[in-house]
Design a protein around this motif. Structure first.
Motif, PDB file in Angstrom:
ATOM      1  N   GLY A   1       0.814  -1.206   0.000  1.00 21.84           N
ATOM      2  CA  GLY A   1       0.000   0.000   0.000  1.00 21.84           C
ATOM      3  C   GLY A   1       0.848   1.256   0.000  1.00 21.84           C
ATOM      4  N   MET A   2       1.909   1.279   0.826  1.00 19.49           N
ATOM      5  CA  MET A   2       2.773   2.457   0.891  1.00 19.49           C
ATOM      6  C   MET A   2       3.557   2.642  -0.409  1.00 19.49           C
ATOM      7  SD  MET A   2       2.346   4.289   3.494  1.00 19.49           S
ATOM      8  CE  MET A   2       3.783   5.332   3.258  1.00 19.49           C
TER       9      MET A   2
ATOM     10  N   LYS B   1       2.191   6.769  -6.677  1.00 18.89           N
ATOM     11  CA  LYS B   1       1.143   7.706  -7.087  1.00 18.89           C
ATOM     12  C   LYS B   1       1.579   9.144  -6.826  1.00 18.89           C
ATOM     13  CE  LYS B   1      -3.764   8.742  -6.334  1.00 18.89           C
ATOM     14  NZ  LYS B   1      -4.993   8.360  -5.571  1.00 18.89           N
ATOM     15  N   SER B   2       2.220   9.371  -5.674  1.00 13.30           N
ATOM     16  CA  SER B   2       2.693  10.718  -5.343  1.00 13.30           C
ATOM     17  C   SER B   2       3.753  11.177  -6.333  1.00 13.30           C
ATOM     18  CB  SER B   2       3.264  10.741  -3.921  1.00 13.30           C
ATOM     19  OG  SER B   2       2.260  10.431  -2.981  1.00 13.30           O
TER      20      SER B   2
ATOM     21  N   ARG C   1       5.400  14.433 -10.969  1.00 12.33           N
ATOM     22  CA  ARG C   1       5.870  14.536 -12.345  1.00 12.33           C
ATOM     23  C   ARG C   1       4.838  15.280 -13.199  1.00 12.33           C
ATOM     24  NH1 ARG C   1       7.861   9.196 -11.626  1.00 12.33           N
ATOM     25  NH2 ARG C   1       6.048   8.308 -12.671  1.00 12.33           N
ATOM     26  N   PHE C   2       3.550  14.929 -12.985  1.00  8.99           N
ATOM     27  CA  PHE C   2       2.482  15.593 -13.726  1.00  8.99           C
ATOM     28  C   PHE C   2       2.463  17.086 -13.401  1.00  8.99           C
ATOM     29  CE2 PHE C   2      -1.875  17.202 -13.985  1.00  8.99           C
ATOM     30  CZ  PHE C   2      -2.154  16.947 -15.318  1.00  8.99           C
TER      31      PHE C   2
END
Length: 318
Positions: A282-283, A289-290, A295-296
């Motif tokens: 999960g981490m 995702k972070s 990057r986005f």
């Protein structure tokens, strides 16, 4: 004899110590309606702040703590079996001595998030491996609570392992979340378990956002359970995972975790080990995702700067 009847009671006394996890004494413990098993540990209490740094021993007239420490350091598995009467496993792909490095003998189990616990960690997370049966041979539901420090070290703080029916399981999970007020809660969500995540979120109301599903069915080799077990063992080897070992409850809980790791993949249970893996997975996904979001954000900022630059150019060139 005057019509009197004599009641004859036969007592069988068995004395000894554990020699492996599935020995006679483990069998007698499981038959608690017929046998009463009493266990005694050479070290009743490890040195800690509450006892002034002085260990409590079963037989201080015969043993000194330093003597027991030397035996434990030299042969940790034998010490757990013969001196502490803890039925640990001695076989498997993972060397038990590696797991011993993660034992924090001065730290007990914790059952709720006290202020001093919250201050000690950057994040507190729960990993939950749910099961929905109370049959004798079924899997257990398991939860492990982890504190993650600023340096990235994972400390096992507490947890539980029990066979529960769905209503009791949901209540237990919600109660645990409310007691700990964690930053993140990761719940295995394969097959029927996926509905549990939604039900827990519904019960938590405004705190629903901290609950995330984790899928443990691997589509890639690097996402396999085998790889996850290796990652967990590596965390112990490199000093990035510690386990409470002060007091009987902490020792039994940690030893159950170790037993499942040592016996993998042929062991009967993997519930606590899976709860840790679920937390780690999960981490990892949260961090990935972070990173993607960062990057986005970087790309978006670059685009915005480009738009601003183009807008500043003369009309024909822009």
């Amino acid at each position: 004899d005057g019509g009197r009847q004599t009641l004859v009671i036969t007592l069988v006394l068995v004395e000894g110590h554990h020699v492996h996890a599935e020995d006679l004494y483990t069998e007698l413990e499981s038959r608690d309606e017929e046998w009463r098993v009493r266990k005694y540990k050479a070290i009743l209490e490890e040195p800690c702040e509450s006892n002034g740094g002085k260990a409590k021993l079963l037989a201080p007239e015969a043993w000194q703590f330093k003597q027991l420490q030397r035996i434990r350091a030299r042969r940790p598995t034998v010490f757990q079996l013969m001196y502490q009467n803890i039925p640990v496993e001695t076989k498997g792909l993972v060397n038990r001595e590696v797991l011993e490095r993660g034992c924090d003998r001065g730290r007990p189990m914790v059952y709720s998030c006290q202020p001093e616990v919250r201050m000690a960690y950057k994040r507190i997370i729960l990993g939950i491996d749910p099961a929905f049966s109370i049959r004798k041979w079924s899997s257990y539901s398991a939860c492990s609570t982890w504190g993650i420090t600023e340096s990235g070290q994972w400390d096992l703080l507490g947890g539980w392992r029990a066979r529960l029916l769905p209503p009791q399981l949901k209540s237990k999970i919600v109660q645990t979340i409310l007691s700990w007020d964690p930053n993140e809660v990761f719940i295995e969500a394969n097959a029927a378990q996926i509905f549990l995540v939604g039900e827990i979120r519904e019960k938590l109301g405004s705190k629903a956002g901290i609950v995330s599903p984790v899928y443990t069915t691997a589509s890639e080799p690097e996402d396999s359970i085998e790889q996850a077990v290796g990652d967990c063992v590596n965390m112990i080897e490199t000093g990035f995972a510690t386990f409470p070992y002060q007091g009987g409850e902490a020792q039994e809980f940690t030893e159950q975790m170790f037993t499942e790791i040592i016996n993998f993949p042929t062991g009967r249970f993997t519930d606590l080990m899976m709860s840790w893996q679920i937390a780690v997975r999960g981490m990892k996904r949260l961090e990935n995702k972070s990173r993607k979001m960062l990057r986005f954000a970087g790309i978006a900022n670059a685009v915005d700067r480009g738009r601003g630059f183009r807008a500043s150019l003369p009309g024909r060139l822009a």
